[in-house]
Enzyme design. Sequence first.
Site, PDB file in Angstrom:
ATOM      1  N   ASP A  98       0.821  -1.029   0.138  1.00 44.81           N
ATOM      2  CA  ASP A  98       0.347  -0.134  -0.313  1.00 44.81           C
ATOM      3  C   ASP A  98       1.116   0.816  -0.402  1.00 44.81           C
ATOM      4  O   ASP A  98       1.949   1.190   0.156  1.00 44.81           O
ATOM      5  CB  ASP A  98      -1.285   0.155   1.863  1.00 44.81           C
ATOM      6  CG  ASP A  98      -2.124   0.459   0.677  1.00 44.81           C
ATOM      7  OD1 ASP A  98      -2.350   1.549   0.005  1.00 44.81           O
ATOM      8  OD2 ASP A  98      -3.219   0.455   1.697  1.00 44.81           O
TER       9      ASP A  98
ATOM     10  N   ASP B 225     -10.414   1.732  -3.683  1.00 45.15           N
ATOM     11  CA  ASP B 225     -10.501   0.874  -1.949  1.00 45.15           C
ATOM     12  C   ASP B 225     -12.322   0.946  -1.769  1.00 45.15           C
ATOM     13  O   ASP B 225     -12.864   0.447  -1.004  1.00 45.15           O
ATOM     14  CB  ASP B 225     -10.276   2.471  -0.653  1.00 45.15           C
ATOM     15  CG  ASP B 225      -8.631   2.102  -0.281  1.00 45.15           C
ATOM     16  OD1 ASP B 225      -8.388   0.792  -0.657  1.00 45.15           O
ATOM     17  OD2 ASP B 225      -9.397   2.957  -0.528  1.00 45.15           O
TER      18      ASP B 225
END
Length: 723
Positions: free
Chosen positions: A449, A513
Amino acid sequence: MQPLHLRSAGTSLVISTHRGEAEITHWGADLGDSLPDLAILNEPIPPSSIDANVPAGLLPQASSSWQGRPGLRGHRIADGVPGFDFSVRLRVVSATTDGSTAVVLQSDPDAGITVTSNVTLHPGGLLELRHTVTNDGSSPFQVDELATMLPVAPDAVELLDLTGRWCRERRPQRRAIQQGTWVRSGRHGRTGHDSSVLLAAGTAGFGNRHGKVWATHLAWSGNHEQFADSVADGRTIVGGSELLGPAEVVLQPGDSYTTPALFAAYSDRGLDGISEAFYSWFRSRPHHVATPRPVVLNTWEAVYFDHNLDTLIELAESAADLGVERFVLDDGWFRGRRDDHAGLGDWYVDETLWPSGLTPLIDAVTSRGMEFGLWVEPEMVNLDSDVAREHPEWIVGPAAVSHKDGGRLPLEWRQQHVVDLVNPEAWQYIFDRIDALLRENNISYLKWDQNRDLLEHGHAGRASVHEQTLAAYRLFDALRAAHPGVEIESCSSGGARVDLGILERTDRIWASDCNDALERQTIQRWTGVVVPPELVGGHVGPTTSHTTGRTHDLSFRAITALFGHFGMEWDVRSVAGAEREELKRFIALYKEHRGLIHSGRMVRADVPDESLMVHGVVASEHDGGTPAGATAALFAVVKTRTGFNELLGRVALPGLDPLRSYRAELLFPTPADADYGHTFTEAKPAPWLVSGAEASGRFLGEVGLPMPVLNPEHAIVLRLTAL
């Protein structure tokens, strides 16, 4: 000097040198074996203008009287004074080709500047272009911009690009091409949620399956610009460049700077032809993913930061029962990490949570036949961490001194800052910690990430996004070399780092997301215009999305995830009864058809009904895993909202072989499925949905089949089998 002519997959690129500098005379449809004398293209000279033809050079130059955006901007710094050699006059020294690759060397001996251009037209029609500028002089030369540009034909009159935000990435926008420069600047220090994965110029009204399109993509994960430049004489150029900060690239004598690659494709078959060129290039790479893409369970929306070994083992048992093949432990496993305020940078397994390390969970996962994956965010740091307290000089800031010594930090973003990977000690620390995790644990996969923009990004008081991006690339490369069996996913607050630069170093991207299936339909469609589905993670989230609060049936969520790299982000322990059996069926469907989905041609219908989306994957004759009698195509028919008409009418299924016959049938849902009654609104379905239909590919592509009346935010899957 003869023109250079590159040809592949219906595309020609012609580079001429007859005016002294290299110029792309044509980029578009294949011109055949022979070319005329290109002097016939010399144009008349209009009144009140330069007394010569002005080339739109491979690197457009003011010295040739180009009035648009120049290819090279910079200047020499002599005796400490900037501004010398601000305008170069590059002329061809050599130009060679082997038919697929061209190398053009241009030089200005007076300015002490040489530019080498490498142009490759790949077998599937994808063009790759990059420039390298070298300082041949005796004093420093500051590069402000070195752009890669390509001309488009006069009938390109519309421009399409993409924009977005967190959880709503890659939304299309269109406009007419007009005189002037249209610029999309990305100043995020990463690619950005609003970045355009492509910039496409095309003929009026070009669509998925019709019209001419010229499209570009800049393979760079840092600051960048994409642009279309249309000058008064009617010529239009599209391109891109790294967006350099103040004095980020200053070449000492003998030094060079190379641009990111500009990838580009031409199509006379709409945007689907652009996708074919990109997919062909991706799938021909020697390091492209070769094994079937495993069904994934990611723990984030199942447990968030609540890491408990017993709970996670129960989750792994439930996942294995469903047919999951890769179990990924998300954020919360390392020291001090109970929420997103602390711990980033301390890449040690938290002994208070995991007294025996990760081994008990890894063993529980792998003993059930699944791979184990782990979430990391190596490029970021919380101030509340041991590493930040011990090494404040490793935190990026605009000042030449660390914040502990009075230097100012950028504003926080999700309570985090950026590790200065340009600092060799910081880079080595990050490498050593991730390397140790991979050596000490049976980890097959990293979810990597990167959760913030790189604003006010500097090293030693100077702008350093350029060097930070290269350092991040080196980190990926070094870890992959040390652990070649470990796959890496690029996640960046979801879809904020989606580009071919990062995809050269990773095996998958997390498109967003947002797992809301309605949002994902658009996000995945426009991500997929460049990136093939085997590299795009698509997950089934909980019944009610945690990012939008929208509720969807399982079938809509699963059909959306099916046309990508399928997975789940859900506490599947709670899934029971008919819903669990339905989820198992979808997992089995994905496993059955992933060979087709991840190797076939992506097709997208041009549907006049704006409430409807129709897309599918069609097998080619040469596709492996598609023997006679196997599935030839899968299509999704997706209803996004209520429509104007009471019937959907006949919907064409494009991309099939017109000379072959097919059997079409409804694959999902069937009357036995739990979501069947929610999907349809009609009292009586079209007969072929019950019994199937047989027709030629030409008939199905031109006439189509009557589709059921679908409820909004529902979808069906059709299977077409070659007879």
